[in-house]
Write a protein that holds these residues in place. Structure first.
Motif, mmCIF file in Angstrom:
data_model
loop_
_atom_site.group_PDB
_atom_site.id
_atom_site.type_symbol
_atom_site.label_atom_id
_atom_site.label_comp_id
_atom_site.label_asym_id
_atom_site.label_seq_id
_atom_site.Cartn_x
_atom_site.Cartn_y
_atom_site.Cartn_z
ATOM 1 N N GLY A 28 -6.222 10.431 6.275
ATOM 2 C CA GLY A 28 -5.664 9.457 5.350
ATOM 3 C C GLY A 28 -6.653 8.810 4.420
ATOM 4 O O GLY A 28 -6.353 7.791 3.799
ATOM 5 N N ARG A 29 -7.864 9.406 4.274
ATOM 6 C CA ARG A 29 -8.924 8.759 3.498
ATOM 7 C C ARG A 29 -9.485 9.668 2.406
ATOM 8 O O ARG A 29 -10.571 9.400 1.892
ATOM 9 N N GLN B 60 4.878 5.917 -1.934
ATOM 10 C CA GLN B 60 5.767 6.555 -0.971
ATOM 11 C C GLN B 60 7.218 6.112 -1.116
ATOM 12 O O GLN B 60 8.100 6.649 -0.446
ATOM 13 N N HIS C 282 11.744 7.514 2.260
ATOM 14 C CA HIS C 282 10.379 6.999 2.193
ATOM 15 C C HIS C 282 9.432 8.104 2.671
ATOM 16 O O HIS C 282 9.669 8.771 3.683
ATOM 17 N N SER D 176 6.657 8.254 4.158
ATOM 18 C CA SER D 176 5.955 8.211 5.440
ATOM 19 C C SER D 176 6.667 9.066 6.485
ATOM 20 O O SER D 176 6.084 9.434 7.510
ATOM 21 N N THR E 1 0.422 9.506 7.632
ATOM 22 C CA THR E 1 1.624 8.754 7.243
ATOM 23 C C THR E 1 1.418 7.884 6.016
ATOM 24 O O THR E 1 2.387 7.434 5.404
ATOM 25 N N ASN E 2 0.160 7.628 5.626
ATOM 26 C CA ASN E 2 -0.096 6.810 4.438
ATOM 27 C C ASN E 2 -0.248 7.647 3.176
ATOM 28 O O ASN E 2 -0.598 7.127 2.115
ATOM 29 N N THR E 3 0.012 8.953 3.262
ATOM 30 C CA THR E 3 -0.115 9.847 2.114
ATOM 31 C C THR E 3 1.251 10.383 1.718
ATOM 32 O O THR E 3 2.245 10.159 2.410
ATOM 33 N N THR E 4 1.269 11.101 0.617
ATOM 34 C CA THR E 4 2.549 11.594 0.109
ATOM 35 C C THR E 4 2.374 12.957 -0.546
ATOM 36 O O THR E 4 1.267 13.352 -0.906
ATOM 37 N N ASP F 275 -4.639 10.485 -1.916
ATOM 38 C CA ASP F 275 -3.415 9.786 -1.539
ATOM 39 C C ASP F 275 -2.196 10.687 -1.656
ATOM 40 O O ASP F 275 -1.143 10.394 -1.089
ATOM 41 N N PRO G 148 0.800 -1.228 0.000
ATOM 42 C CA PRO G 148 0.000 0.000 0.000
ATOM 43 C C PRO G 148 0.833 1.278 0.000
ATOM 44 O O PRO G 148 0.302 2.355 -0.271
ATOM 45 N N ASP G 149 2.137 1.152 0.282
ATOM 46 C CA ASP G 149 2.999 2.335 0.305
ATOM 47 C C ASP G 149 3.738 2.552 -1.020
ATOM 48 O O ASP G 149 4.747 3.239 -1.068
#
Length: 642
Positions: free
Chosen positions: A337-338, A83, A556, A558, A376-379, A341, A79-80
């Motif tokens: 985070g929803r 990232q 990375h 995150s 942390t799951n976005t970029t 992305d 999922p990353d």
């Protein structure tokens, strides 16, 4: 979310139990997000809308090609993927890069050799004929510009890119359609259903009430936000241009249309959607009609629908807004985070050019510290330049904290980059001067703004060296910040402003085309044979930065880049605390040699450090570390054997 009976009915839509289980598991995971956002926006209309969306999603799931379903599973296991330090974006107009989509396909080797893993082809869905805002006035979301090829060509290109590990990125214009779009044509013809797709007012009372608080996006050539349309018999909301009709997202039919469009294009192989003008889609009287809470619910709903059918797909928010508003496009609170992305870090780009002109990084450091931590799951999408102008988004509060006047500094930057400030190295053009506010945006290629054009004209080798240094410094910051670095086509070759941009009639009134030159394939071939030229040095330096970036887990996305205090205003320090250790990035934003006190670095890394960019070792026990003009260091702590 669904009753047992509804689940049973859904299972009957599948011949394969495994496929049914896959769909239902995703629906169980993302359905509540979809349902909650629909309820928040549409209230009692949410139930029927959800049933309609389920039909759309089921059809798209059944027709999704097998290789894309495999990609879905791979992305769920990683999922990353967006990232990773291996991500590198390239942004181009298909016609200016290679003529057609098949032409782009012929140059995939070039992109792969550069290290590209993410290809954003600027608007290529069929726009209106003639003036079309660079392709952002879409007349048909389900066909390609005829001069570029066909939808089958798009699918073939996406498949080839996917085989090379490159994700295809397309623009999805959400706020408006072209006046010639079928929806608008049917609205003008009087069809009530399609009139409700737009904001059409019978007289000026509604528009005047909204105008009291609405800004103007293009004051020079599109003043006001409403246009009288004789055929429609009313005033149509047109934020950007008279021929771009704003959509009414308060109508659930509009959301359903776009879920279908997104999933159709995803099944053609589009992996990332750039959500164009996302900030503008919800209108509210008494506000600027930007960044309204419904925008984030609608984006979350679109993302949830895409996740159920095509979890390989990602969303990038084109939200060029203040930092306090920007973070909501990645998600805060219950949206954390929803939402999207990825989002553009427009502030970083602006601060890069600001620091380069002022030789002072304090404003940049202050502005970066003001950003709230992202999920942390976005970029971030970071860039030195893009297809657009540069608007000087310098916050007055940020400026005041470092002793500057916000308006004064913005005025200085416009003067500097238009080349009118004494001693400026830049060659840019003023875009959209607003006399009421004094705002002047700037057009120009990265190389011309960084001084290479002026230095080449003067034949000044010293200034050529400095211009090359500036370009590599800017790209080092972008590549080291953490996210997806986005290279605009030709920046890897230090392409200059196009002096002939106005020869194309439809471009003449828009000087942003000055920094949208055609790809110079002869130069692309020459740089490898002549690395000593300015273009060759920029190309080789950039390729080196890209290679080093791929090797550093510290990059990375995150992990956040945090601006660290520095006693010398010419130097920017960015710290990244990764589980494998600290990475300290050091950037000299001046043409002067700087003797930086070594204790500043020692406090982060200890007595010994290694620079990933040069391979050099640094003993930080000595008094100072010397930074050459525009030097960049990516430092990690180093162990020294006894």
């Amino acid at each position: 979310m669904l009753t047992t009976e509804q689940v049973t009915q859904l299972r009957r839509a599948f011949d394969d139990d495994r496929e049914a289980e896959t769909f239902l598991l995703r629906l169980e995971r993302y359905g509540p997000e979809l349902q909650a956002s629909l309820q928040a926006v549409y209230g009692e209309r949410a139930g029927p809308l959800l049933q309609r969306l389920l039909e759309i999603m089921l059809h798209a799931f059944h027709t999704r090609p097998a290789d894309l379903k495999r990609l879905d599973e791979a992305r769920l296991l990683s999922p990353d993927w967006l990232q990773s330090p291996r991500m590198l974006g390239y942004v181009a107009y298909a016609d200016r890069f290679a003529g057609t989509l098949r032409g782009v396909q012929e140059h995939v080797d070039y992109l792969e050799g550069l290290g590209v893993t993410y290809l954003h082809l600027m608007p290529l869905l069929r726009p209106r004929d003639g003036e079309n805002d660079g392709g952002y006035a879409v007349a048909d979301y389900r066909s390609v510009r005829p001069d570029l090829g066909s939808m089958d060509d798009l699918s073939a290109l996406a498949r080839d890119l996917r085989g090379r590990g490159i994700s295809l990125v397309l623009d999805l214009v959400l706020n408006h359609v072209a006046r010639e779009h079928d929806w608008a044509a049917r609205a003008r013809a009087g069809e009530a259903r399609y009139r409700d797709y737009f904001h059409i007012f019978p007289d000026r009372s509604g528009p005047d009430a909204y105008e009291a608080t609405l800004p103007e996006v293009f004051p020079d050539f599109a003043p006001g936000n409403f246009t009288f349309d004789e055929a429609a018999g009313g005033w149509v909301w047109t934020t950007f241009n008279t021929y771009q009709w704003d959509l009414n997202w308060g109508n659930p039919e509009v959301l359903a249309e776009f879920v279908d469009i997104i999933l159709t294009l995803a099944n053609r192989g589009v992996e990332v959607f750039r959500l164009d003008a996302i900030a503008f889609i919800w209108k509210r009287l008494g506000t600027s009609s930007q960044n309204e809470p419904e925008v984030h619910h609608l984006t979350r709903a679109l993302r949830a629908a895409a996740r159920i059918v095509a979890p390989a797909v990602a969303f990038k928010a084109e939200a060029i807004v203040a930092p306090g508003d920007l973070i909501h496009y990645l998600g805060t609170g219950t949206h954390h985070g929803r939402v999207s992305d990825m989002a553009y870090h427009n502030s970083l780009m602006v601060q890069l050019w600001s620091s380069l002109a002022s030789r002072d990084t304090r404003l940049m450091a202050e502005a970066l510290r003001a950003f709230a931590p992202k999920p942390t799951n976005t970029t971030w999408g970071m860039y030195v330049r893009c297809h657009d102008d540069i608007g000087w988004a310098i916050g007055d509060e940020d400026a005041a904290r470092v002793g500057l006047s916000g308006p004064g500094h913005r005025h200085f930057l416009s003067d500097f980059y238009s080349g009118t400030f004494p001693g400026s190295f830049a060659r840019g053009l003023v875009f959209q001067h607003n006399p009421a506010t004094g705002d002047r945006r700037i057009s120009g290629s990265a190389a011309s703004l960084a001084g290479l054009e002026a230095a080449l004209e003067d034949g000044d080798e010293v200034q050529i060296d400095l211009a090359v240094g500036r370009l590599l410094l800017l790209h080092a910051v972008v590549l080291g910040f953490g996210g997806v670095p986005l290279l605009y086509m030709g920046d890897e070759l230090a392409l200059l402003n196009d002096p002939n941009y106005a020869d194309t009639p439809e471009h003449a009134a828009d000087n942003r085309w000055v920094h949208r030159p055609r790809m110079d394939w002869a130069l692309a071939r020459e740089v490898a044979e002549h690395p000593e030229t300015p273009a060759g040095r920029v190309n080789a330096g950039l390729r080196h930065l890209i290679a080093v970036r791929r090797s550093l887990p510290h990059l990375h996305a995150s992990i956040e880049s945090v601006a660290a205090p520095c006693p010398d205003p010419r130097v920017l320090l960015l710290r990244r605390d990764h589980p494998q250790g600290t990475l300290l990035e050091v950037y000299n934003f001046s043409e002067e040699r700087v003797a930086l006190p070594a204790y500043v670095l020692r406090g982060h890394l200890g007595e010994h450090a290694a620079d990933a960019l040069s391979g050099s070792a640094f003993a930080l026990s000595r008094p100072t570390v010397t930074l050459d003009p525009y030097r960049a260091l990516w430092l990690t702590a180093a162990e020294v054997s006894a």
